[in-house]
Design an enzyme around this catalytic site. Structure first.
Site, PDB file in Angstrom:
ATOM      1  N   SER A  64      44.460  43.589  54.419  1.00 61.47           N
ATOM      2  CA  SER A  64      45.260  44.822  54.368  1.00 61.47           C
ATOM      3  C   SER A  64      45.505  45.370  55.772  1.00 61.47           C
ATOM      4  O   SER A  64      44.729  45.146  56.702  1.00 61.47           O
ATOM      5  CB  SER A  64      44.543  45.891  53.542  1.00 61.47           C
ATOM      6  OG  SER A  64      44.383  45.458  52.214  1.00 61.47           O
TER       7      SER A  64
HETATM    8  N1  SAM Z   1      40.188  44.179  50.606  1.00 58.91           N
HETATM    9  C1  SAM Z   1      40.827  43.013  51.169  1.00 58.91           C
HETATM   10  C2  SAM Z   1      40.610  42.830  52.627  1.00 58.91           C
HETATM   11  O1  SAM Z   1      39.986  43.692  53.258  1.00 58.91           O
HETATM   12  O2  SAM Z   1      41.021  41.778  53.123  1.00 58.91           O
HETATM   13  C3  SAM Z   1      42.292  42.966  50.893  1.00 58.91           C
HETATM   14  C4  SAM Z   1      42.527  42.427  49.587  1.00 58.91           C
HETATM   15  S1  SAM Z   1      44.077  41.721  49.163  1.00 58.91           S
HETATM   16  C5  SAM Z   1      45.240  42.944  49.581  1.00 58.91           C
HETATM   17  C6  SAM Z   1      43.857  41.849  47.391  1.00 58.91           C
HETATM   18  C7  SAM Z   1      42.799  40.955  46.813  1.00 58.91           C
HETATM   19  O3  SAM Z   1      42.596  41.285  45.435  1.00 58.91           O
HETATM   20  C8  SAM Z   1      43.161  39.479  46.861  1.00 58.91           C
HETATM   21  O4  SAM Z   1      42.165  38.768  47.526  1.00 58.91           O
HETATM   22  C9  SAM Z   1      43.237  39.089  45.378  1.00 58.91           C
HETATM   23  O5  SAM Z   1      42.839  37.756  45.132  1.00 58.91           O
HETATM   24  C10 SAM Z   1      42.284  40.089  44.752  1.00 58.91           C
HETATM   25  N2  SAM Z   1      42.455  40.326  43.322  1.00 58.91           N
HETATM   26  C11 SAM Z   1      43.603  40.378  42.582  1.00 58.91           C
HETATM   27  N3  SAM Z   1      43.311  40.632  41.284  1.00 58.91           N
HETATM   28  C12 SAM Z   1      41.960  40.735  41.199  1.00 58.91           C
HETATM   29  C13 SAM Z   1      41.039  40.990  40.123  1.00 58.91           C
HETATM   30  N4  SAM Z   1      41.443  41.180  38.860  1.00 58.91           N
HETATM   31  N5  SAM Z   1      39.723  41.019  40.410  1.00 58.91           N
HETATM   32  C14 SAM Z   1      39.269  40.833  41.685  1.00 58.91           C
HETATM   33  N6  SAM Z   1      40.089  40.581  42.732  1.00 58.91           N
HETATM   34  C15 SAM Z   1      41.407  40.545  42.494  1.00 58.91           C
END
Ligand code: SAM
Length: 216
Positions: A64
């Site tokens: 992010s």
């Molecule tokens: N917090 C992260 C960072 O600091 O890099 C950014 C995360 S990225 C914008 C969103 C993440 O949410 C992705 O890695 C994606 O695989 C995960 N994601 C999507 N749906 C999800 C779910 N139902 N449960 C857990 N993770 C999920």
């Protein structure tokens, strides 16, 4: 992994930029000043690490934007010792910021490749949250309740499981909207069956998948 004076200087400049953009929580700014964001980048892309923008981390996902991390962290109002659930571990950068703020962190990731990569990488930087692989839209019922929950992917609606897993006076920060744009929502559980909701700016996250997200 080297954290040079040049990196530290770039980090201080990023922190100044975030405070100019309206981040006022000193605990958030201090945490961002401590976490070496360039460690999350391959060396050939290192020059992007201290720019205020999201960046691809593989598997179609992103680390992010620093402003987004700071904004969500500020809304959480972390107190040291808070038990926090992060949905969407991704690169682990947001997790490091929360750990620097004193959170006891439970973080869950849906993507198996990212889960394994981040679970082995973060401890090498000295950060050790509790890692889980699975569908975080359902929360982590066996470890609930939580003081705070942060969702770092865009949801079509607020998952009821996450509301259930909040303590009274706990806060849930979640971007809610369509797949292109989401409004940042802060939900506070005022009493066992009563919540209040505040809306903030629009952001653009990758979709929250899973049972209470966008169906995979
Ligand atoms: N917090 C992260 C960072 O600091 O890099 C950014 C995360 S990225 C914008 C969103 C993440 O949410 C992705 O890695 C994606 O695989 C995960 N994601 C999507 N749906 C999800 C779910 N139902 N449960 C857990 N993770 C999920």
């Amino acid at each position: 992994m080297i954290d040079s004076y040049r990196h530290k200087g770039q980090r201080r400049a990023l922190v100044r930029l975030l405070s100019e953009k309206g981040i006022t929580d000193e605990a958030v700014l201090s945490a961002i000043n401590k976490v070496p964001r360039h460690f999350f980048f391959e060396s050939s892309f290192e020059e992007h690490a201290y720019q205020d923008k999201a960046f691809p981390i593989g598997e179609g996902q992103t680390i992010s934007q620093p402003y987004t991390v700071a904004f969500q962290s500020q809304l959480l109002q972390i107190r040291p010792g808070d038990k926090v659930l992060e949905v969407g571990t991704g690169s682990g950068y947001q997790a490091c910021v929360l750990l620097e703020m004193g959170a006891k962190l439970y973080t869950i990731e849906y993507n198996e490749v990212l889960f394994h990569r981040t679970k082995s990488f973060l401890p090498s930087m000295g950060y050790q949250p509790h890692f889980f692989l699975g569908d975080g839209s359902k929360g982590l019922p066996h470890f609930a309740p939580f003081d705070k929950i942060i969702v770092t992917a865009g949801a079509p609606q607020i998952p009821l499981s996450l509301i259930d897993q909040l303590k009274v006076l706990g806060k849930l920060i979640i971007p809610v909207g369509d797949k292109k744009s989401q409004k940042m929502i802060r939900l506070t559980k005022q009493e066992e069956l009563k919540v209040s909701k505040e809306s903030f700016d629009n952001f653009s996250f990758v979709p929250l998948l899973g049972k209470e997200g966008w169906v995979k």
